[in-house]
Every structure is written in structure tokens, then in C-alpha cells.
Design a protein around this motif. Structure first.
Motif, short mmCIF file in Angstrom:
data_model
loop_
_atom_site.label_atom_id
_atom_site.label_comp_id
_atom_site.label_asym_id
_atom_site.label_seq_id
_atom_site.Cartn_x
_atom_site.Cartn_y
_atom_site.Cartn_z
N ILE A 91 -5.93 -7.30 -2.27
CA ILE A 91 -5.19 -6.08 -2.48
C ILE A 91 -5.65 -4.93 -1.62
O ILE A 91 -4.88 -4.15 -1.24
CB ILE A 91 -5.70 -5.68 -3.97
N GLY A 134 -7.16 -8.38 -9.16
CA GLY A 134 -6.04 -8.86 -8.25
C GLY A 134 -4.94 -8.98 -8.81
O GLY A 134 -4.06 -9.80 -8.77
N ASN A 135 -4.41 -7.83 -9.67
CA ASN A 135 -3.21 -7.75 -10.29
C ASN A 135 -2.91 -9.02 -11.35
O ASN A 135 -1.95 -9.69 -11.51
CB ASN A 135 -2.20 -7.89 -9.46
N PHE A 179 -9.00 -2.91 -8.34
CA PHE A 179 -7.64 -3.21 -8.01
C PHE A 179 -6.90 -1.82 -8.02
O PHE A 179 -7.07 -0.91 -8.96
CB PHE A 179 -7.17 -3.89 -9.42
N HIS A 187 1.41 -5.61 -2.11
CA HIS A 187 -0.09 -6.01 -1.83
C HIS A 187 -0.13 -6.80 -0.77
O HIS A 187 -0.75 -7.77 -0.89
CB HIS A 187 -0.23 -6.55 -3.49
#
Length: 652
Positions: free
Chosen positions: A70, A87-88, A120, A507
Motif C-alpha cells: 500500500i 492491506g485492504n 493501511f 494502491h
């Protein structure tokens, strides 16, 4: 794009008698595709092709070090810090599993770094001592429209006790006047109230006894109904009782909420701040920010302080303009001028100390607020708008940078798209000269097509390398653009570069390495197919681009030998070199800290060059608004633009 053509003999090997039989059958399209791929692989592997367009290589990554990149930052150790946080990935967030990977491009080695918070969608900036400031991140993932089952909203928690602060744990319950109960999703500390002393006088002039007044302190926290359903929705402002408090504590502490709804609940930010130490290779906590921030921009100023701007706060609302300074000497935060920007605004330090907002940003915020470019004077807190930008409604997810060399004070914006999930994408580029009395954007050359999420990297030869992106929101409809090109500020034109093999959109990041190559990371497609029926997967491959200037005879590459790590009292550095006569230019390049196509750190500064016998002396400008304190890569180039490997120097 031109390049080497295969010989007739090579074509015959590809399309000989066996291939012809296949072409005549049902599998003809597959055979043609196979032949085309073989020819393409042959073509791009030829020395002449690489010398003109460069080449891409995929980085080998062991499975245990693969992560959702990210954020990426180049450290003064030459290693690259790759920050994912959760990390989403909401599952990793719920597990409290956060990732940071340290990659050494010299030997392609990797190291996992313990990650204390979910960074994040944090912000980051290079500090004067070579550390990296990382601030903000994720407190809670979003809940989309139609999937909210419990009413929620922001609760202002008040404390009227002037003698002590009060802390409420995660899970504290707030009861409305109608008896509906809500629970806090995070711990919250409310400072002690402020006690004001006043002196009054009678008409006779006699001083009357002291009078005191108390101003309640407050903090925010997100609350959610204990039970599902619309019964907990309220549009009325009310005072809420805090369960478990008795006596004076119950009188002094309470909650206030304007409304609690079942609307979409956005991501929420954190206040945490850390410095990453490139020597110890670990995060070191510092004082938290005053405001929680998710999607903030951090930019280093001429005096070494860092300005934190924008972001989503701890209840998921965009920060209205409460900006703050970080002082790396005291490790503390203080109030900065109030001004609103959309999230991840691209703010560049200009000569004289003002900040230029290019209009580039990464998302949250209304379409009609904070989108116009301009110069922000922090001392007077005034903002002078800069006009002339075409497609002003498509600055979101655009790239922008200070064109090299930084002394020219020109800023470029490239591509971009409409606000939010818009399918708009523009190929517009534009350049503004900030040295002009009345600066205004002028249209530059068009990109090959409308492009969002374009990554742009300043190169040692003063070109700008741009790659990837997509034609639609988050690569929707399989719209990734497998193209790359160089922009040349001297000719104001693009030229083709070799095409990447990995698509990059949301991203994703790209940055310059000390050896003159470019590395690209990440990509977070919303869908994985043209019909948008399959969910996308995060791209964990890394690619390195080797520019054409590195496919020339290695013996011709300039090289600096021994020299100092810091400039002398006259801001000069002298290096031994075998061939000083071949050195034409020198550039001081600030290392990147990039996320969401936003990189306000990178800049290239022209240095004065004096050649001596077996040595070269380089003069660093003394203007700190041009050269903010910190670590820099020093490149020298020859007449053809071939750079040396970088030497690291530290500018006070």
C-alpha cells in the motif's frame, strides 16, 4: 513503436510446416497468438530494443514475504520499506495482523518488520535525520450502503471535571433519553475540563471574591447500537447517559450526539505516529497526532517540521481543516493553519516556503470543495488559486510532481479521473511555472489515453518516467493500461518506453532506486474480468524497469569514488573520480515516500559542477525551501544522460 525485426529464418522457425498445419485446423487462433507472443518476446530481448526502450523484469519474492504493498518508501540505507498494514484485507484487520516488509534491491533479500499499528492508508514523510515518519492509518473498515445492520455515528464525550481526565474503555455503553443503548467501538480519553478564574469588582472599587467557571473538555468516539434494526436510528440531537457512572462522575461525564443513522459508515482513522529507524530497522513510537487521520498527506517543510493535512477522522468524517505540525526535535505535534483539502492532497514545498497544491488528490471529499489548485502561504494562511487547468473535474487519482530540476519551479499534473467511482479518465497533462508573476497551468502533451492511477518517477537524466494506470475506476472492466513512457521537460514531449507486463491501478506505487532503475509495486483491481463479475485480487508481484541509459556499455557509466557524507561549510562536496571530464550534470534527488499515486517527497535539485584533476566538486544550493533537510541520493550524469550509481549524502 519501432524495434528489431526477426530474420526470415526466425519467422520460418515460428511458422514452419508444423505451424501451418495447426493454423489450418481448429486451433489456428491459439497458434497465431503463440507465434505473436514468441515474436514479441524475441523483439523486446534484443540489445537494440533495450537501448531504445529499456526492459522490465519481475522480482522473485519468497511466499512468506509477499504482501499487499500500500505504501513504499526508499530509506537512506538503500532498502525499500513496503508497508501494507492490514492491506485492504478486513480479515487481517480483524485478526490484528499487520505487515511491513523491508526489501534490499542489492541482493533481493527480504525481512519482515513487526508492525505495531494498522498503517493501511497512513501518511509518511522523510525526516531530517533520515528516519521516516509514519502517521495515521485504519481504526475501522467501512460498512457499505445496504449492509449496515446497526445504527451508528459519532458521539462527543464530555468531561466537566477540571481535576482529572477520564478514560472510557472500548465497549462503554451510552444510553439515550428513550432508553436505546449504544456501545463505543474504541477506547477514548477525555482531557480534564478547563477552569477559568475571574475577578470582579463592586461599584466602590472593592475586589469581590474569586469567581470560577468550567469549560467542559470533549473527545469523539464512534458508537454503534447494541441491537440490529432501525429502532436505534435518531435524527435528533440528545444527551446520553454513560452507563456505570455514579454520583459526581455521572454528572460530569456524558455523551452528545447530533444523529445516529444506518447510512454508509466510512473508514475511520487513528492518531498513532511512529518514526521508522533505518539503522535499527524498527518502528519507534512518538506522540500521537491531535487528530485521527486516514488518507492524510504528510509533507516536510523547509525547517524540517512535517505538516499533516486532511484525512478521515475517528468517526469517519473528513477532517474539516484541522492541520498540525510535527517537530522531529521534540517528537510532538502542534496546531497548524486551518485549511480544508480532500484526502491525500498533493502539496509541494516551493521556493520561498509556500506550498503548492496541484489539485491532485486520492478521493474523499465533495466534488465542489477543495479541488482547485493554488499556492498556500502558511505564515498568513492565505490561498491564491491558480487557474488554467483543463478537466478540473478529473484531478482525483492523477499524478503530479515538481519537474526537474526543482530550481525551475514547474509543477506537472498528469491524467486523473472523476470524483469517486466515476468512469471518467483524462489524458490531459498540464504544467504551471510558479516563477511567473501570475502563474497559470498550460496544457501539455496528451497521454496515449485517459489514465487514472498513473505512477510518475523523476529520473537522474531529468526525464519523468510514467507507467501503468487504468482507464476506469480501480481497473474496472479490465481497463489496466500496459504502457509506459518518458516525458522530457526540455522538448515538452513523450517518448515510448518498454511495456510492463503487470497492470497497476489503485494502491500501486513506483519509485527510483539508487542504481538508477525503477521498481513498481501493488495494484488493487475492483474486479478481475472484463464483465466485472469476478472480484479482483491484490497484485503482489514486483517489477523492475531498467531504463535505456543502463543498456549502454557499462564501462561508459560515470562513477563517483570516495567522498564526504555531508556538505562542508560552503555547501560543497568533493568526490574522487577517474574521469571528471565526462561528468556533465549532477543532481541531488530526495528519496520517495509514495502511496495512492501521491509522492510529495521526490524532487531533483541541480548542483553546480567544478571539475578538477581526478575529482569533481559539487555545490549544493543553500535554500532550505529548495533543499529541505534530510538524506539525498547524489547522481552525476554524462553528456548522454547516463547516470552514476547514487551516493548518499545528508543535508542539514
Amino acid at each position: 513503436m519501432t524495434g528489431y525485426r526477426p530474420t526470415k529464418k526466425f519467422k520460418k522457425v515460428l511458422l514452419g510446416s508444423g505451424a501451418v498445419v495447426v493454423l489450418a485446423g481448429l486451433n489456428a487462433p491459439a497458434a497465431v497468438t503463440f507465434a505473436e507472443e514468441k515474436y514479441h518476446a524475441y523483439k523486446i530481448d534484443q540489445p537494440g530494443y533495450k537501448a531504445q526502450y529499456g526492459a522490465w523484469d519481475t522480482v522473485g519474492i519468497p511466499d512468506e514475504y509477499r504482501t499487499n504493498a500500500i505504501h513504499a518508501a526508499l530509506l537512506n540505507s538503500g532498502k525499500v520499506l513496503i508497508i501494507a498494514g492490514s492491506g485492504n484485507n478486513e480479515k487481517k484487520f480483524d485478526e490484528g495482523s499487520f505487515d511491513t516488509v523491508l526489501w534490499d534491491p542489492k541482493d533481493n533479500s527480504f525481512k519482515l518488520v513487526p508492525t505495531p499499528e494498522d498503517f493501511f492508508c497512513a501518511g509518511h514523510s522523510q525526516l531530517p535525520d533520515g528516519r521516516l515518519l509514519v502517521a495515521g492509518g485504519t481504526a475501522r473498515y467501512e460498512v457499505l450502503d445496504g449492509t449496515v445492520t446497526r445504527a451508528g455515528g459519532g458521539m462527543r464525550v464530555k468531561n466537566e471535571n477540571p481535576d482529572k481526565p477520564i478514560t472510557f474503555k472500548k465497549g462503554t455503553r451510552f444510553r439515550s433519553p428513550s432508553g436505546v443503548t449504544y456501545v463505543s467501538k474504541f477506547a477514548v480519553t477525555v482531557p480534564k475540563a478547563k477552569r477559568d478564574f475571574k475577578i470582579s469588582y463592586a461599584k466602590s472599587g472593592r475586589m469581590l471574591p474569586w469567581k470560577t467557571s468550567v469549560t467542559a473538555a470533549e473527545s469523539r468516539v464512534f458508537v454503534e447500537a447494541v441491537k440490529d434494526g432501525k429502532h436505534a436510528v435518531t435524527e435528533k440531537a440528545a444527551q446520553y447517559e454513560i452507563e456505570g457512572l455514579k454520583g459526581e462522575d455521572a454528572d460530569n461525564a456524558y455523551g452528545l450526539a447530533e444523529k445516529i443513522t444506518m447510512d454508509k459508515q466510512d473508514f475511520q482513522g487513528i492518531k498513532a505516529a511512529y518514526e521508522f529507524d533505518p539503522k535499527a530497522e524498527k518502528y519507534i513510537p512518538v506522540d500521537p497526532m491531535k487528530e485521527a487521520r486516514w488518507y492524510p498527506t504528510l509533507v516536510t517543510l523547509a525547517d524540517g517540521r512535517v505538516l499533516a493535512v486532511s484525512g478521515l477522522d475517528d468517526v469517519g468524517a473528513i477532517v474539516t481543516g484541522d492541520n498540525e505540525y510535527y517537530d522531529p526535535k521534540t517528537k510532538k505535534w502542534s496546531k497548524a493553519p486551518f485549511r480544508y483539502f480532500p484526502t491525500y492532497p498533493a502539496l509541494f514545498l516551493t521556493k520561498g516556503g509556500k506550498l503548492f497544491y496541484s489539485g491532485s488528490n486520492a478521493g474523499y471529499g465533495p466534488a465542489d470543495k477543495g479541488r482547485e489548485p493554488g499556492l498556500w502561504d502558511l505564515e498568513t494562511n492565505t490561498f491564491k488559486k491558480v487557474g488554467g487547468l483543463a478537466d478540473l473535474d478529473q484531478t482525483e487519482t492523477s499524478a503530479s510532481l515538481v519537474l526537474p530540476p526543482a530550481q525551475d519551479q514547474k509543477v506537472m499534473i498528469l491524467g486523473g479521473g472523476g470524483v469517486g467511482e466515476s468512469d471518467k479518465a483524462t489524458g490531459r497533462t498540464a504544467i504551471v511555472d510558479l516563477k511567473e508573476d501570475s502563474p497559470a497551468f498550460k496544457t501539455g502533451p496528451e497521454l496515449p489515453q485517459g489514465t487514472r492511477y498513473l505512477n510518475s518517477v523523476i529520473m537522474p537524466d531529468d526525464s519523468v518516467f510514467t507507467s501503468g494506470g487504468s482507464a476506469d475506476y480501480r481497473g474496472r472492466g479490465a481497463s489496466n493500461i500496459l504502457k509506459a513512457q518518458f516525458y522530457d521537460p526540455r522538448t515538452n514531449a513523450f517518448r515510448d518506453a518498454a511495456e510492463p507486463t503487470v497492470g497497476r491501478n489503485y494502491h500501486s506505487e513506483a519509485l527510483l532506486l539508487p542504481d538508477g532503475r525503477v521498481v513498481t509495486f501493488g495494484s488493487d483491481s475492483l474486479f478481475g474480468d472484463r464483465d466485472n463479475t469476478k472480484l479482483g485480487k491484490f497484485e503482489q508481484r514486483m517489477e523492475i524497469y531498467t531504463p535505456p541509459y543502463l543498456f549502454k556499455d557499462k564501462a561508459e557509466r560515470p562513477a563517483l569514488q570516495d567522498g564526504p557524507r555531508t556538505p562542508d561549510a560552503q555547501s560543497r562536496v568533493t568526490y574522487r573520480t577517474a574521469h571528471p571530464e565526462r561528468i556533465e550534470r549532477a543532481r541531488l534527488m530526495r528519496p520517495s515516500a509514495v502511496t495512492h499515486t501521491t509522492d510529495v517527497e521526490q524532487r531533483s535539485i541541480e548542483l553546480g559542477v567544478t571539475k578538477g584533476k581526478g575529482e569533481v566538486t559539487l555545490a549544493v544550493p543553500g535554500d532550505k525551501s529548495l533543499v529541505p533537510p534530510g538524506s539525498y541520493m547524489l547522481f552525476v550524469t554524462d553528456a548522454e544522460g547516463t547516470p552514476s550509481e547514487a551516493k548518499w549524502i545528508h543535508v542539514e
